[in-house]
Structure formats: structure tokens, C-alpha cells
Scaffold this active site. Structure first.
Site, PDB file in Angstrom:
ATOM      1  N   PHE A 130       0.853  -1.190   0.000  1.00  0.00           N
ATOM      2  CA  PHE A 130       0.000   0.000   0.000  1.00  0.00           C
ATOM      3  C   PHE A 130       0.893   1.246   0.000  1.00  0.00           C
ATOM      4  O   PHE A 130       1.847   1.329   0.772  1.00  0.00           O
ATOM      5  CB  PHE A 130      -0.918  -0.007   1.225  1.00  0.00           C
ATOM      6  CG  PHE A 130      -1.967   1.055   1.158  1.00  0.00           C
ATOM      7  CD1 PHE A 130      -3.096   0.886   0.378  1.00  0.00           C
ATOM      8  CD2 PHE A 130      -1.808   2.254   1.833  1.00  0.00           C
ATOM      9  CE1 PHE A 130      -4.065   1.878   0.287  1.00  0.00           C
ATOM     10  CE2 PHE A 130      -2.768   3.250   1.747  1.00  0.00           C
ATOM     11  CZ  PHE A 130      -3.898   3.062   0.971  1.00  0.00           C
ATOM     12  N   ASP A 200       1.739  -5.070   8.175  1.00  0.00           N
ATOM     13  CA  ASP A 200       0.561  -4.204   8.106  1.00  0.00           C
ATOM     14  C   ASP A 200      -0.650  -5.128   7.988  1.00  0.00           C
ATOM     15  O   ASP A 200      -0.772  -5.900   7.018  1.00  0.00           O
ATOM     16  CB  ASP A 200       0.676  -3.270   6.889  1.00  0.00           C
ATOM     17  CG  ASP A 200      -0.508  -2.299   6.778  1.00  0.00           C
ATOM     18  OD1 ASP A 200      -1.594  -2.611   7.303  1.00  0.00           O
ATOM     19  OD2 ASP A 200      -0.339  -1.248   6.124  1.00  0.00           O
ATOM     20  N   TYR A 225     -10.960   1.110  10.635  1.00  0.00           N
ATOM     21  CA  TYR A 225     -12.187   1.464   9.891  1.00  0.00           C
ATOM     22  C   TYR A 225     -12.567   0.462   8.809  1.00  0.00           C
ATOM     23  O   TYR A 225     -13.561   0.643   8.119  1.00  0.00           O
ATOM     24  CB  TYR A 225     -12.070   2.863   9.273  1.00  0.00           C
ATOM     25  CG  TYR A 225     -10.811   3.128   8.474  1.00  0.00           C
ATOM     26  CD1 TYR A 225     -10.651   2.627   7.192  1.00  0.00           C
ATOM     27  CD2 TYR A 225      -9.783   3.882   9.012  1.00  0.00           C
ATOM     28  CE1 TYR A 225      -9.495   2.863   6.477  1.00  0.00           C
ATOM     29  CE2 TYR A 225      -8.618   4.132   8.302  1.00  0.00           C
ATOM     30  CZ  TYR A 225      -8.479   3.621   7.032  1.00  0.00           C
ATOM     31  OH  TYR A 225      -7.334   3.849   6.327  1.00  0.00           O
ATOM     32  N   LYS A 226     -11.773  -0.582   8.637  1.00  0.00           N
ATOM     33  CA  LYS A 226     -12.113  -1.566   7.595  1.00  0.00           C
ATOM     34  C   LYS A 226     -12.932  -2.692   8.248  1.00  0.00           C
ATOM     35  O   LYS A 226     -14.084  -2.484   8.588  1.00  0.00           O
ATOM     36  CB  LYS A 226     -10.831  -2.087   6.943  1.00  0.00           C
ATOM     37  CG  LYS A 226     -10.038  -1.000   6.224  1.00  0.00           C
ATOM     38  CD  LYS A 226      -8.778  -1.598   5.630  1.00  0.00           C
ATOM     39  CE  LYS A 226      -7.843  -0.548   5.063  1.00  0.00           C
ATOM     40  NZ  LYS A 226      -8.370   0.096   3.862  1.00  0.00           N
ATOM     41  N   ARG A 386     -12.647  -4.171  -7.147  1.00  0.00           N
ATOM     42  CA  ARG A 386     -12.418  -4.830  -5.862  1.00  0.00           C
ATOM     43  C   ARG A 386     -13.726  -5.097  -5.139  1.00  0.00           C
ATOM     44  O   ARG A 386     -14.566  -4.202  -5.021  1.00  0.00           O
ATOM     45  CB  ARG A 386     -11.611  -3.877  -4.977  1.00  0.00           C
ATOM     46  CG  ARG A 386     -10.263  -4.313  -4.649  1.00  0.00           C
ATOM     47  CD  ARG A 386      -9.466  -3.376  -3.774  1.00  0.00           C
ATOM     48  NE  ARG A 386     -10.132  -2.318  -3.053  1.00  0.00           N
ATOM     49  CZ  ARG A 386      -9.640  -1.744  -1.953  1.00  0.00           C
ATOM     50  NH1 ARG A 386      -8.508  -2.167  -1.433  1.00  0.00           N
ATOM     51  NH2 ARG A 386     -10.271  -0.761  -1.358  1.00  0.00           N
TER      52      ARG A 386
HETATM   53  C1  PLP Z   1      -2.597  -1.791   3.699  1.00  0.00           C
HETATM   54  C2  PLP Z   1      -2.971  -0.415   4.128  1.00  0.00           C
HETATM   55  N1  PLP Z   1      -2.162   0.259   4.964  1.00  0.00           N
HETATM   56  C3  PLP Z   1      -2.455   1.518   5.359  1.00  0.00           C
HETATM   57  C4  PLP Z   1      -3.605   2.139   4.931  1.00  0.00           C
HETATM   58  C5  PLP Z   1      -3.894   3.575   5.282  1.00  0.00           C
HETATM   59  O1  PLP Z   1      -3.953   3.787   6.603  1.00  0.00           O
HETATM   60  P1  PLP Z   1      -4.287   5.210   7.240  1.00  0.00           P
HETATM   61  O2  PLP Z   1      -5.020   6.028   6.256  1.00  0.00           O
HETATM   62  O3  PLP Z   1      -5.122   4.855   8.442  1.00  0.00           O
HETATM   63  O4  PLP Z   1      -3.001   5.807   7.638  1.00  0.00           O
HETATM   64  C6  PLP Z   1      -4.496   1.464   4.095  1.00  0.00           C
HETATM   65  C7  PLP Z   1      -5.734   2.117   3.647  1.00  0.00           C
HETATM   66  O5  PLP Z   1      -6.497   1.638   2.865  1.00  0.00           O
HETATM   67  C8  PLP Z   1      -4.154   0.161   3.671  1.00  0.00           C
HETATM   68  O6  PLP Z   1      -4.962  -0.513   2.834  1.00  0.00           O
END
Ligand code: PLP
Length: 427
Positions: A130, A200, A225-226, A386
Site C-alpha cells: 500500500f 501491516d 475502519y475496515k 475490488r
Molecule cells: C494496507 C494499508 N495500509 C495503510 C492504509 C492507510 O492507513 P491510514 O489512512 O489509516 O493511515 C491502508 C488504507 O487503505 C491500507 O490498505
């Protein structure tokens, strides 16, 4: 065997988790396949927020930091998240964002590695990780004189781990493809090469069983939030293995991570363990919403918890993949999510060389909500449609209707209408 609507209905009838859908306030007619991006609203959240605002804040005022347990919420909710990801009590805090938490653990991991072996200055990750993870890593590498080495695919990881590797940083379930790493094996490979391993869990926590302690991982972060249904911008979480937790100060050394925050001493003394990963005053309202999100997962305990959720998640994604193959063939879709259960999370991703965004928009207009992730032309990655499958509120009939709408959108060419061509800021 061709799957029918009746087959899907029969599967729903036998589903012990089906009653859990009532825990959510889902708009009528919506098939929500985006809980991997933003979990839906739990039925309890609005009332809980109202009570926190009117009673705890309105009446309790500042006393509520103690009397309503506000102050300890990052730890108490952290313990509940820990139970979902194989962490012990007192090892997780719910706080800040995933990006910020990654900054903290990456900084701490760099310090840990440097103290042991100053020659190890290479951080290995995947190009398909990501982007925020890569941006944070890039910034810290520049700051500390490390090299960021991005492999093209998971198969290239073993060769990339060498005597100068300090950290392997990966996302457990890939946000685009839904492909899942073998956490114990990859962690063991990193350790064998002398590196520490950061995971992560944004697309894993609440979606697949995770055992951080069992995998002997070093650090982990993830989203609230997911799949944890904590609401937009919910606090994220951070876990550090106890062998590292008190080893270093994280760089955002704020007063909430102090050993005695209300002593108001001018010098910083980090709290023991994971509490030092807190920084400033926590968002009480957001933590209240996360509390309700976590309760939706805990409600599955009586039905077998994460094991039962995973069983249904795999059955839902298997069914959807089969339906896409059977009902949407000949329309240029390619299932890019691995079929092997051990290699995928709780989503199905479909690649298409053109029109992916418009197809998703046309589906959304039909109340089938998924999302679109743009491809990476430089590495030949295609655009992706997705679809997240959350067993708490989705049924097998939903998978049938979703695949059917997809078929109709493609067959009629509906997606080519001008109204579906416009791209908004958030895709
Ligand atoms: C794998 C991954 N890491 C980090 C994040 C982003 O995290 P944040 O916006 O809470 O910093 C996301 C958001 O979709 C994600 O999919």
C-alpha cells in the site's frame, strides 16, 4: 456444477452467522462489498455516540476521563484487537492512524537493528505494498541513510533478504489483489536472514485469523475502519512484540506515552511496554465508535469467532469467484485473487484492461458497492475491480445478485454511459 440462485439461498439457510447482519444498519437494497475499505455502520454506534456526547461529555464533563474509562480506552480496545490478531493482553494500543503507527514502529525497528548491527541499512518491501507504507518507509530511509528495496513480487522476497537487510516490511493481505502472505514462513525467513519483520494488518484484522505471537513477528499495525467497523477515520492499532516493546522510545514522544503523564515533569520518561506508542490526547468519540465496531466481531464469538468467520468468508469468496466464472465469462474479466484458501484474504479482485472504473460506477448505481483501484502502468499492473466479502453481514444470495448485476452491466454495455465515466477524488 452450475450454481443457481436456489443453491445460494440454501447456503444462507444453513448459515449460523446470518443473524449477525442485524448488528448493522445497512441501507435497504444495498449489497455492500466495500467493508474492506470502510466497514458499515453498526446498529449500536449512533446511540453509543449520543450517550458519550450527552452523558459522558455533557454531564460527566472532565470527570469522564476517569469515571467513564476514557483514559484507558486505547489499552482496553487494544486488548480486544489483540484477541483478534494473536497478541497478548497489554501488547496493543488503539491510536492514531495506520500511517502514523507505521512511522513509529519503523523508527523503533530501525533503532533496534542499528543497535545490533550498524551495517544493516536495507529495508525490503514489495512494490505492490500500500502506497502510504512505501511513502513512510521512503521518508525514514532518506532520514536515516537506509536503502528502500522494493521487490516486484512475493516470489522475489527470499533472494532480496541478505546480510545488509535490516527490516522486511509487508502488508499481510495485499490491498489490490487480496493475496495473502504466509506470515509464519515469511517472518521465519526474515529472521533467518537477520532482519526484523513488520506486518501491516489493515486487510487482515477482523478478516482472517492472525497469530502474531505464533508467527513470532516483531511489529504490526492496522486499520480500525475496515473489517473492525470503527467508522471513517477510526483509530488504528499498533502491536510490538514484548521483546522489543520497552527497547526504544518511539519518535513521537508525547505526554500520553509518558510513564507518569499527570506528573507533568519536564523530562520524557517512556511508559513501560506498548503504552509508550501513544502520543497525544486520544479521540474519545472515535474510540467510542470503534468500541461498537469491535463488538460486532465479538458477537461472532458464540458462533465460533474468527474460525467461523473465516470459514464463511472463504465460502463467500469461493462462491463469488465461481459465479463470476460461470455468469460473466467472455467479458474480459480476470480473477487475480488466488484461488488457494491459504493464499487469500477476504476480497475478490477482478482485473480488466479497460472500463474497470466505469463498471464499478455502474454497479454502484445498481446498489452493488465495490470499488476501483487503478493499475500501475510502469509495472504492467492492470486496473482492478475490488469486492470485499464480510461474513458478518453478507449472505450467499448477495454474491449471486452481485455477479448477476455485473453480468448485466457488461452484457448491456451499460457501463459505457457517459454518467459512469467521471472519476471522483475517492475511488
Ligand atoms: C494496507 C494499508 N495500509 C495503510 C492504509 C492507510 O492507513 P491510514 O489512512 O489509516 O493511515 C491502508 C488504507 O487503505 C491500507 O490498505
Amino acid at each position: 456444477m452450475t450454481l443457481t440462485l436456489e443453491d445460494c439461498r440454501a447456503l444462507d439457510k444453513q448459515d449460523p452467522l446470518a443473524p449477525l447482519r442485524r448488528l448493522f444498519r445497512m441501507p435497504p437494497g444495498v449489497i455492500y462489498l466495500d467493508g474492506n475499505s470502510l466497514g458499515p455502520l453498526p446498529a449500536a454506534t449512533a446511540g453509543r455516540l449520543q450517550a458519550v456526547v450527552e452523558q459522558e461529555w455533557g454531564v460527566g464533563l472532565i470527570r469522564s476521563w476517569n469515571s467513564a474509562g476514557w483514559f484507558m480506552q486505547p489499552q482496553s480496545q487494544g486488548d480486544r484487537i489483540g484477541a483478534l490478531i494473536g497478541a497478548g493482553a497489554g501488547e496493543v494500543v488503539a491510536t492514531d492512524t495506520t500511517s502514523v503507527n507505521l512511522f513509529k514502529v519503523l523508527s523503533a525497528a530501525m533503532a533496534t537493528v542499528q543497535a545490533r548491527d550498524p551495517k544493516r541499512r536495507r529495508l525490503v518491501s514489495e512494490r505492490s505494498n500500500f502506497p502510504t507504507d512505501l511513502y513512510i518507509a521512503q521518508a525514514l530511509c532518506e532520514q536515516h541513510g537506509w536503502t528502500l528495496d522494493l521487490v516486484k513480487s512475493a516470489a522475489d522476497l527470499p533472494a532480496a533478504l541478505g546480510a545488509d537487510t535490516g527490516i522486511l516490511m509487508l502488508t499481510h493481505v495485499n490491498y489490490r489483489t487480496g493475496a495473502m502472505h504466509d506470515m509464519p514462513a515469511v517472518t521465519a525467513a526474515a529472521h533467518a536472514a537477520g532482519a526484523v519483520c513488520i506486518w501491516d494488518l489493515a486487510h487482515s484484522a477482523g478478516a482472517v485469523p492472525v497469530d502474531l505471537r505464533g508467527a513470532n513477528a516483531d511489529y504490526a499495525v492496522g486499520c480500525g475502519y475496515k473489517y473492525l467497523n470503527g467508522g471513517p477515520g477510526a483509530p488504528a492499532f499498533v502491536w510490538v512484540h514484548p521483546r522489543h516493546a520497552s527497547a526504544f522510545k518511539q519518535p513521537l514522544a508525547g505526554w500520553w506515552g509518558h510513564a507518569a503523564p499527570f506528573a507533568f515533569t519536564p523530562d520524557y520518561q517512556p511508559a513501560p511496554g506498548i503504552a509508550r506508542y501513544l502520543c497525544g490526547t486520544q479521540s474519545v468519540l472515535a474510540l467510542a465508535a470503534l468500541d461498537c465496531g469491535l463488538a460486532t466481531l465479538e458477537a461472532a464469538q458464540v458462533h465460533g469467532g474468527m474460525t467461523a468467520l473465516r470459514r464463511k468468508s472463504l465460502a463467500l469468496t469461493d462462491t463469488f469467484m465461481t459465479l463470476v466464472e460461470q455468469r460473466c465469462a467472455g467479458h474480459g474479466l480476470e480473477i487475480v485473487t488466488p484461488r488457494a484458501h491459504a493464499q487469500r484474504g477476504s476480497q475478490v479482485s477482478l482485473a480488466r484492461s479497460s472500463g474497470a472504473h466505469a463498471i464499478v460506477q455502474a454497479l454502484i448505481a445498481r446498489q452493488v458497492i465495490g470499488d476501483f483501484r487503478a493499475g500501475d502502468a510502469a509495472s504492467g499492473e492492470p486496473d482492478i475491480l475490488r469486492f470485499g466479502f464480510t461474513p458478518l453481514y453478507l449472505g450467499f444470495e448477495d454474491t449471486w445478485h452481485a455477479a448477476n448485476h455485473l453480468r448485466e452491466v457488461l452484457e448491456t454495455g451499460e457501463w459505457q454511459q457517459a454518467r459512469f465515466q467521471q472519476q471522483h477524488t475517492v475511488t
